[in-house]
Design a protein around this motif. Structure first.
Motif, short mmCIF file in Angstrom:
data_model
loop_
_atom_site.label_atom_id
_atom_site.label_comp_id
_atom_site.label_asym_id
_atom_site.label_seq_id
_atom_site.Cartn_x
_atom_site.Cartn_y
_atom_site.Cartn_z
N GLY A 211 0.81 -1.23 0.00
CA GLY A 211 0.00 0.00 0.00
C GLY A 211 0.84 1.27 0.00
O GLY A 211 0.32 2.37 -0.22
N GLU A 212 2.15 1.13 0.21
CA GLU A 212 3.04 2.30 0.24
C GLU A 212 2.96 3.08 -1.07
O GLU A 212 3.03 2.50 -2.16
N GLY A 213 2.78 4.39 -0.97
CA GLY A 213 2.79 5.25 -2.15
C GLY A 213 1.53 5.20 -3.00
O GLY A 213 1.41 5.96 -3.97
N MET A 214 0.58 4.34 -2.67
CA MET A 214 -0.62 4.20 -3.51
C MET A 214 -1.49 5.46 -3.44
O MET A 214 -2.16 5.81 -4.40
N LYS A 215 -1.49 6.14 -2.27
CA LYS A 215 -2.32 7.34 -2.11
C LYS A 215 -1.90 8.41 -3.13
O LYS A 215 -2.74 9.05 -3.76
N GLU A 216 -0.59 8.58 -3.30
CA GLU A 216 -0.08 9.59 -4.23
C GLU A 216 -0.43 9.23 -5.68
O GLU A 216 -0.81 10.08 -6.48
N TRP A 217 -0.30 7.95 -6.01
CA TRP A 217 -0.63 7.47 -7.36
C TRP A 217 -2.12 7.69 -7.65
O TRP A 217 -2.49 8.25 -8.68
N ILE A 218 -2.97 7.31 -6.73
CA ILE A 218 -4.42 7.47 -6.92
C ILE A 218 -4.78 8.96 -6.98
O ILE A 218 -5.59 9.38 -7.82
N GLY A 219 -4.16 9.76 -6.11
CA GLY A 219 -4.41 11.20 -6.11
C GLY A 219 -4.06 11.81 -7.46
O GLY A 219 -4.79 12.65 -7.99
N ASN A 220 -2.95 11.36 -8.02
CA ASN A 220 -2.52 11.86 -9.34
C ASN A 220 -3.54 11.49 -10.43
O ASN A 220 -3.87 12.30 -11.29
N LEU A 221 -4.06 10.27 -10.35
CA LEU A 221 -5.08 9.84 -11.33
C LEU A 221 -6.35 10.69 -11.19
O LEU A 221 -6.91 11.16 -12.18
N HIS A 222 -6.83 10.86 -9.94
CA HIS A 222 -8.03 11.68 -9.71
C HIS A 222 -7.86 13.06 -10.31
O HIS A 222 -8.74 13.58 -10.99
N HIS A 223 -6.69 13.64 -10.06
CA HIS A 223 -6.40 14.99 -10.55
C HIS A 223 -6.48 15.04 -12.07
O HIS A 223 -7.11 15.91 -12.66
N LYS A 224 -5.85 14.05 -12.70
CA LYS A 224 -5.81 14.04 -14.17
C LYS A 224 -7.21 13.89 -14.77
O LYS A 224 -7.57 14.57 -15.72
N ILE A 225 -8.00 12.98 -14.21
CA ILE A 225 -9.32 12.74 -14.80
C ILE A 225 -10.25 13.91 -14.52
O ILE A 225 -10.92 14.42 -15.44
N SER A 226 -10.28 14.38 -13.27
CA SER A 226 -11.29 15.38 -12.93
C SER A 226 -10.98 16.74 -13.55
O SER A 226 -11.88 17.51 -13.83
N LYS A 227 -9.72 17.02 -13.81
CA LYS A 227 -9.35 18.30 -14.43
C LYS A 227 -9.16 18.17 -15.93
O LYS A 227 -8.75 19.14 -16.58
N ASN A 228 -9.39 16.98 -16.46
CA ASN A 228 -9.11 16.73 -17.89
C ASN A 228 -7.66 17.09 -18.26
O ASN A 228 -7.40 17.61 -19.34
N TYR A 229 -6.74 16.85 -17.31
CA TYR A 229 -5.31 17.11 -17.58
C TYR A 229 -4.71 15.92 -18.29
O TYR A 229 -3.85 15.23 -17.76
N PHE A 230 -5.18 15.67 -19.46
CA PHE A 230 -4.56 14.57 -20.21
C PHE A 230 -4.60 14.88 -21.69
O PHE A 230 -5.12 15.91 -22.07
#
Lengths: 230, 230
Positions: A211-230
């Motif tokens: 589970g180490e580091g998973m919060k940052e990875w998931i947070g990055n995904l949320h940010h990309k999808i919700s802001k359409n940063y892709f």
């Protein structure tokens, strides 16, 4: 022509010409895939690694942790078997398995056919798990928005230097940490050599198992999808 | 032609035709390499695995343990760097590094050029360390006598089933054991599934780090070289 023994070897020129033609046709198909993804508002992620680095395990854990308001889709690539697709399907996510046979990578045409097997209208985030291979997947554009490379530390800290193309193309590098205590992997060296190849690349150290580091990875995904940063 | 969205994708037929032509030309060059090896009484071994499975470490330990009456030569294949060749050279063994760039495997033409950089007249056993890749190296005959596959157990016990071609082609499968206690790798399952693909293949469990199983591996090499069983 080989000058050593006169055997008639013509070297690699012919192969290079053919490869350039194949890659140009692939690029065109990748552009079409990108239009399809953009048309449906889907963020597409191309997940690459060596065989058995843990891509499917990372996806399983990502499915568990991602906010349920985002709909996922997965395309799996393997030379044989649909075992990875079964693991994803068991978690209720739409998935399509591509079995590539002798092919060592996914290409844009394969992805195109696979995408049309999924309910594109309902998906926000499409993970494409490429064939386990650190070389060729990097040469074939798929039309996805982000390239993510997963590095299993048992592979050794020399992998960025020895397989540079995939690290140059990566937007995100994930280095697994759970077996660090049992190997002589020098994570600072691996990251330093990866940064020389690609200074812009984001790097997360994580473990789907601990589970180490998973919060940052998931947070990055949320940010990309919700802001359409892709 | 894609019937889903009319985008003009022609699928893979063109690529398959080109690949068949490339493989046929490669086969011819591989036959020439075999004649060269046989002409010098050299046993050629094609060592294949995923990236970072431990091929070079196995070679370093093999150099230490092999009877000094046999002369070794090594050809290293990597997309970039000559780090593996440096490791072998440090042990006093003639070595030539092939850097393949974008190519994900060695082919017979590359091996041919590399062989002529080595003192073939003095070598008994030539190790060819292929590019780290479980797919394409299996498709390209080199002209060597034996195919050896090294499986790092952190890659998972599903690798024979998912990457069958390389296991079908292997004369010898080496499974590494040193990280067994720290993974959920089921070695009986991996061996059972590999045996389904290739009942004739010999299997050794070994670890270049702990020394486990190295005696059997070295004994097998001595037997092959001294009896010309290749």
């Amino acid at each position: 022509m080989c000058t050593e023994c006169g055997c008639g070897s013509k070297g690699h020129l012919e192969i290079i010409e053919v490869e350039e033609k194949i890659l140009a046709a692939n690029d065109e198909r990748a552009r079409h895939n990108r239009e399809t993804l953009d048309g449906h508002g889907i963020c597409g992620i191309n997940l690459m690694s060596s065989p058995g680095a843990g891509k499917t395990t990372l996806l399983e854990r990502t499915i568990e942790l991602l906010d349920s308001k985002f709909e996922l889709g997965v395309i799996e690539g393997d030379p044989e078997t649909d075992r990875d697709a079964e693991r994803i399907r068991a978690r209720g996510v739409p998935v399509h398995q591509i079995t590539t046979g002798q092919a060592c990578h996914l290409d844009a045409a394969m992805l195109h056919e696979a995408m049309h097997q999924l309910p594109l209208g309902t998906i926000d985030l499409l993970f494409v798990e490429n064939v386990g291979n650190l070389v060729c997947p990097a040469a074939f554009e798929l039309g996805t928005h982000l390239n993510v490379v997963l590095l299993s530390i048992t592979e050794g800290d020399d992998k960025p230097a020895k397989y540079p193309t995939v690290f140059r193309k990566a937007d995100l590098l994930l280095t697994k940490t759970d077996l660090l205590p049992y190997t002589d992997f020098n994570i600072e060296k691996a990251i330093r050599e990866a940064r020389v190849l690609n200074p812009q690349m984001k790097i997360f150290q994580l473990s789907a198992k601990t589970g180490e580091g998973m919060k940052e990875w998931i947070g990055n995904l949320h940010h990309k999808i919700s802001k359409n940063y892709f």
